[in-house]
Design an enzyme around this catalytic site. Sequence first.
Site, PDB file in Angstrom:
ATOM      1  N   PRO A   2       0.835  -1.212   0.000  1.00  0.00           N
ATOM      2  CA  PRO A   2       0.000   0.000   0.000  1.00  0.00           C
ATOM      3  C   PRO A   2       0.866   1.258   0.000  1.00  0.00           C
ATOM      4  CG  PRO A   2      -0.774  -1.590   1.634  1.00  0.00           C
ATOM      5  CD  PRO A   2       0.545  -2.085   1.144  1.00  0.00           C
ATOM      6  N   GLU A   3       0.508   2.210  -0.858  1.00  0.00           N
ATOM      7  CA  GLU A   3       1.257   3.464  -0.956  1.00  0.00           C
ATOM      8  C   GLU A   3       0.359   4.621  -0.543  1.00  0.00           C
ATOM      9  OE1 GLU A   3       3.408   3.640  -4.669  1.00  0.00           O
ATOM     10  OE2 GLU A   3       3.718   1.466  -4.676  1.00  0.00           O
ATOM     11  N   LYS A  54       2.432   7.602   4.153  1.00  0.00           N
ATOM     12  CA  LYS A  54       2.238   6.174   4.360  1.00  0.00           C
ATOM     13  C   LYS A  54       1.845   5.854   5.799  1.00  0.00           C
ATOM     14  CE  LYS A  54       4.978   4.031   0.719  1.00  0.00           C
ATOM     15  NZ  LYS A  54       5.972   2.958   0.444  1.00  0.00           N
ATOM     16  N   ASN A 182       6.545   1.648  -4.807  1.00  0.00           N
ATOM     17  CA  ASN A 182       7.142   0.991  -5.952  1.00  0.00           C
ATOM     18  C   ASN A 182       6.432   1.301  -7.269  1.00  0.00           C
ATOM     19  OD1 ASN A 182       9.302  -0.570  -6.789  1.00  0.00           O
ATOM     20  ND2 ASN A 182       8.123  -2.452  -6.802  1.00  0.00           N
TER      21      ASN A 182
END
Length: 424
Positions: A2-3, A54, A182
Amino acid sequence: MPEGPELHFASLFVNRVCSGVVFSGAVEKSEVSKRPHVPFACDAYSISAVSRGKEVRLTLTPIKSETKSKVKEEENQTPMDVVFRFGMSGSFRFTAVDELPKHAHVRFYTKEDPQRVLSFVDTRRFGSWQHNATWQKDRGPCVMSEYESFRQNVLSNLSDKAFNRPICEALLNQKYFNGIGNYLRAEILYRMKIPPFVKARTVLEGLAAKNEDTKEVKVATANTNDFDSDGKRKVETKGLDILSLCHIVPLEVISLGEKGYEPEKGNYTELEAWFQCYGVNGMNSINDHNGRNIWFQGSPGPMAPKGSNASRTKRKIQKVENDYTDTKKAAKKEHTGSVSKGTHVQEASGTVKNQKGQRGTRRQKTRLDTQTHENKKPKTSKKHISAGPHTSRAKNTRRQMEPEGNITAKRIRRSQRLSSTAAF
């Protein structure tokens, strides 16, 4: 993983399902988790959430009772903030108690019948939480909600050794790029046409500390209806730099709505359709110095890890759809059915396969080749001196099958050799 956009969706989810809901009792922690217990208990309290980069912060606020009954000890509980970091697989779920997810490590129970529960679910257990906590100090401003502070924080610290690293690795440093992960770094670098393994300081030097209006950028991004022929959203990068895209690209994901990331249903089709680089067919991928996979197009850049080779990327979802079609299944079944039980099929490459399609061992292959060669040779063999009762049945069988003329000629030659030996 999760970003930033996914944690933003998580906070929206908590606020939506907890609106007007009263929670009660003590906060529970799963027995298998090694994370700290949340020491909060109250007869009635509410839950609200907010995200930053985050991190997601839940605020547990006691609800004061209107009656003048005796105040219980737990009602003296003060508000508490619990900060969550999702790790690789964290998310929030709101379910009935009898449908509690398997990996629910923190649980908040409602004051109703039947009870429901808000839980923090983390399958891989890389997530974490802290009670009575604030935002983590070593994390920088959020790329989405604190753009001006984020930009200034990066440009005023370019002398930091963190910017000696390749730009793809610097983008994952939450001290400066809080919220980038990512897939976002791949999309940002692809749109800017920047090779991933170029020194970060080289890319960022010379950028002006612009005071851009964040609200205008949000509106323009959310209302963009310009798509290319592949259905991908077009983004004009003219006049924008990499720091601008660190703000705009996450907002694009948010503009998709929560359909872009639905951990409850495991539905990521909207997000996958939005990708232009990350995991897209035809793009290259390589592991960075930290072992994280980076997707890109073209050359990786001068700071790419030594000895690493870029490979073409194919989406897993497309592999599942393409590899197991009915046509291939029928062809495979027909090919398998044409081979009789116990026989072997020899391929053009010289390899041997049995009925199940498994490759035979080297010994089996040699044995098969030897048998084929013997079948082509004439049935002749040399006569050996008898070894007594231990002579093999195979040798006796071959002797019996030889023509009588050959056996007589061999006996004559043998007697001549014995006589010449005796003369010496």
